[in-house]
Design a protein around this motif. Structure first.
Motif, PDB file in Angstrom:
ATOM      1  N   SER A  32       0.853  -1.192   0.000  1.00 21.17           N
ATOM      2  CA  SER A  32       0.000   0.000   0.000  1.00 21.17           C
ATOM      3  C   SER A  32       0.887   1.240   0.000  1.00 21.17           C
ATOM      4  N   PHE A  33       0.360   2.305  -0.550  1.00 23.63           N
ATOM      5  CA  PHE A  33       1.121   3.542  -0.742  1.00 23.63           C
ATOM      6  C   PHE A  33       0.458   4.664   0.041  1.00 23.63           C
ATOM      7  N   TRP A  34       1.264   5.390   0.831  1.00 24.16           N
ATOM      8  CA  TRP A  34       0.762   6.424   1.716  1.00 24.16           C
ATOM      9  C   TRP A  34       1.501   7.749   1.478  1.00 24.16           C
ATOM     10  N   GLN A  35       0.835   8.845   1.782  1.00 25.52           N
ATOM     11  CA  GLN A  35       1.429  10.162   1.604  1.00 25.52           C
ATOM     12  C   GLN A  35       1.156  11.044   2.816  1.00 25.52           C
ATOM     13  N   SER A  36       2.006  12.047   2.992  1.00 18.14           N
ATOM     14  CA  SER A  36       1.833  13.012   4.071  1.00 18.14           C
ATOM     15  C   SER A  36       2.567  14.294   3.692  1.00 18.14           C
ATOM     16  N   ASP A  37       2.131  15.384   4.313  1.00 20.79           N
ATOM     17  CA  ASP A  37       2.832  16.643   4.077  1.00 20.79           C
ATOM     18  C   ASP A  37       4.135  16.708   4.856  1.00 20.79           C
ATOM     19  N   GLY A  38       4.476  15.620   5.531  1.00 18.94           N
ATOM     20  CA  GLY A  38       5.757  15.548   6.230  1.00 18.94           C
ATOM     21  C   GLY A  38       5.687  15.870   7.701  1.00 18.94           C
ATOM     22  N   GLY A  39       4.526  16.264   8.178  1.00 18.42           N
ATOM     23  CA  GLY A  39       4.417  16.590   9.595  1.00 18.42           C
ATOM     24  C   GLY A  39       3.105  16.139  10.199  1.00 18.42           C
ATOM     25  N   GLY A  40       2.193  15.662   9.351  1.00 19.17           N
ATOM     26  CA  GLY A  40       0.891  15.238   9.847  1.00 19.17           C
ATOM     27  C   GLY A  40       0.808  13.737   9.990  1.00 19.17           C
ATOM     28  N   THR A  41      -0.292  13.191   9.526  1.00 16.51           N
ATOM     29  CA  THR A  41      -0.495  11.746   9.608  1.00 16.51           C
ATOM     30  C   THR A  41      -0.513  11.147   8.208  1.00 16.51           C
ATOM     31  N   TRP A  42      -0.419   9.827   8.146  1.00 13.86           N
ATOM     32  CA  TRP A  42      -0.458   9.146   6.862  1.00 13.86           C
ATOM     33  C   TRP A  42      -1.863   9.181   6.282  1.00 13.86           C
ATOM     34  N   ALA A  43      -1.945   9.391   4.984  1.00 12.07           N
ATOM     35  CA  ALA A  43      -3.208   9.322   4.249  1.00 12.07           C
ATOM     36  C   ALA A  43      -3.003   8.379   3.078  1.00 12.07           C
ATOM     37  N   TYR A  44      -3.988   7.501   2.854  1.00  2.30           N
ATOM     38  CA  TYR A  44      -3.875   6.555   1.746  1.00  2.30           C
ATOM     39  C   TYR A  44      -3.804   7.328   0.430  1.00  2.30           C
ATOM     40  N   ALA A  45      -2.811   7.043  -0.378  1.00  2.00           N
ATOM     41  CA  ALA A  45      -2.602   7.786  -1.624  1.00  2.00           C
ATOM     42  C   ALA A  45      -3.737   7.527  -2.611  1.00  2.00           C
ATOM     43  N   THR A  46      -4.123   8.556  -3.323  1.00  2.00           N
ATOM     44  CA  THR A  46      -5.196   8.437  -4.310  1.00  2.00           C
ATOM     45  C   THR A  46      -4.678   8.043  -5.690  1.00  2.00           C
ATOM     46  N   GLN A  47      -3.369   7.952  -5.832  1.00  2.00           N
ATOM     47  CA  GLN A  47      -2.765   7.499  -7.080  1.00  2.00           C
ATOM     48  C   GLN A  47      -1.510   6.705  -6.761  1.00  2.00           C
ATOM     49  N   GLY A  48      -0.988   6.021  -7.745  1.00  2.00           N
ATOM     50  CA  GLY A  48       0.172   5.186  -7.520  1.00  2.00           C
ATOM     51  C   GLY A  48       1.462   5.982  -7.449  1.00  2.00           C
ATOM     52  N   PRO A  49       2.523   5.372  -6.921  1.00  7.93           N
ATOM     53  CA  PRO A  49       3.809   6.071  -6.801  1.00  7.93           C
ATOM     54  C   PRO A  49       4.418   6.442  -8.146  1.00  7.93           C
ATOM     55  N   ALA A  50       4.023   5.748  -9.216  1.00  6.82           N
ATOM     56  CA  ALA A  50       4.590   6.040 -10.533  1.00  6.82           C
ATOM     57  C   ALA A  50       4.052   7.354 -11.118  1.00  6.82           C
ATOM     58  N   THR A  51       2.928   7.833 -10.585  1.00  9.95           N
ATOM     59  CA  THR A  51       2.348   9.091 -11.094  1.00  9.95           C
ATOM     60  C   THR A  51       2.308  10.192 -10.040  1.00  9.95           C
ATOM     61  N   ALA A  52       2.343   9.826  -8.752  1.00 13.63           N
ATOM     62  CA  ALA A  52       2.328  10.835  -7.691  1.00 13.63           C
ATOM     63  C   ALA A  52       3.639  11.619  -7.697  1.00 13.63           C
ATOM     64  N   ARG A  53       3.544  12.907  -7.458  1.00 16.24           N
ATOM     65  CA  ARG A  53       4.734  13.763  -7.443  1.00 16.24           C
ATOM     66  C   ARG A  53       4.775  14.549  -6.127  1.00 16.24           C
ATOM     67  N   PRO A  54       5.385  13.952  -5.096  1.00 20.87           N
ATOM     68  CA  PRO A  54       5.467  14.640  -3.808  1.00 20.87           C
ATOM     69  C   PRO A  54       6.294  15.908  -3.911  1.00 20.87           C
ATOM     70  N   ALA A  55       5.986  16.865  -3.040  1.00 22.48           N
ATOM     71  CA  ALA A  55       6.707  18.136  -3.020  1.00 22.48           C
ATOM     72  C   ALA A  55       7.856  18.081  -2.013  1.00 22.48           C
TER      73      ALA A  55
END
Length: 224
Positions: A32-55
């Protein structure tokens, strides 16, 4: 003859009740793939890692586990702490920093014949170009990566060695039929009354039917 029919009916009722016990919900074994703004909590990603572009300053996480759906998916066991993971890594022109957390999960979720690599939890700070994807940030921290033809992430650092998002077979929690040997793919627990299994009242009722059948046999023999 009447006694035999009564016993047959009683057995049929009990077998019907056993068959009515719901099977353990099926799940899928995957990363499973998760994302965060780096200081909050994990949120399930709405797209795959191959298309997501974290800041710059974001965190991405990966967790291998058996899950029924996105609402049931297990989060990485480490939090998305960008400041800790990327401590001392400076941003350079044309690049961004992404905190990466990889959780290989527990042995209970491992495919048969495999065990999670050690250490089971790995973190790292990826410094990648500004338009890099989550997959590229992951590859900068942990290799090799394995994908299927649909770009689904199947393996990280060689784990698991094969398979990709396969469904874990359903099992009936009231039997051992279909349960794997050795390293289990899932843990089946007999549910308590009201938790998905047959209620105590139904089980007691079935026992009462069998008791009546037994009494009928006793009476028939006694008359004889």
């Amino acid at each position: 003859m009447r006694t035999a029919r009564l016993i047959g009916a009683a057995a049929g009722i009990v077998l019907t009740l056993a068959a009515a016990a719901p099977a353990e919900a099926a799940g899928y074994r995957y990363w499973s793939f998760w994302q965060s703004d780096g200081g909050g909590t994990w949120a399930y990603a709405t797209q795959g890692p191959a298309t997501a572009r974290p800041a710059d300053g974001d965190a991405i996480g990966f967790r291998f586990a058996v899950s029924e759906d996105t609402g049931d998916a297990s989060r990485p066991s480490a939090g998305p702490d960008f400041s800790a993971i990327c401590s001392g890594v400076e941003k350079k022109a044309g690049t961004k920093r992404v905190a990466v957390v990889v959780d290989f999960g527990s042995p209970a979720d491992a495919p048969r014949g495999e065990t999670p690599p050690a250490p089971a939890l790995r973190t790292g700070c990826a410094r990648v170009r500004e338009d890099a994807t989550g997959a590229e940030a992951l590859a900068a921290v942990v290799k090799p990566l394995r994908y299927d033809s649909a770009a689904l992430l199947c393996g990280i650092a060689g784990y698991p060695a094969k398979g990709c998002g396969e469904q874990v077979a359903e099992t009936n929690p009231w039997t051992t039929e279909g349960m794997p040997t050795g390293n289990p793919t899932a843990t089946v627990t007999k549910p308590a009354d009201g938790d998905g299994g047959p209620s105590a009242g139904i089980v007691v009722g079935g026992a009462a039917v069998l008791a009546l059948g037994g009494a009928a046999v006793w009476k028939a023999r006694h008359r004889a």
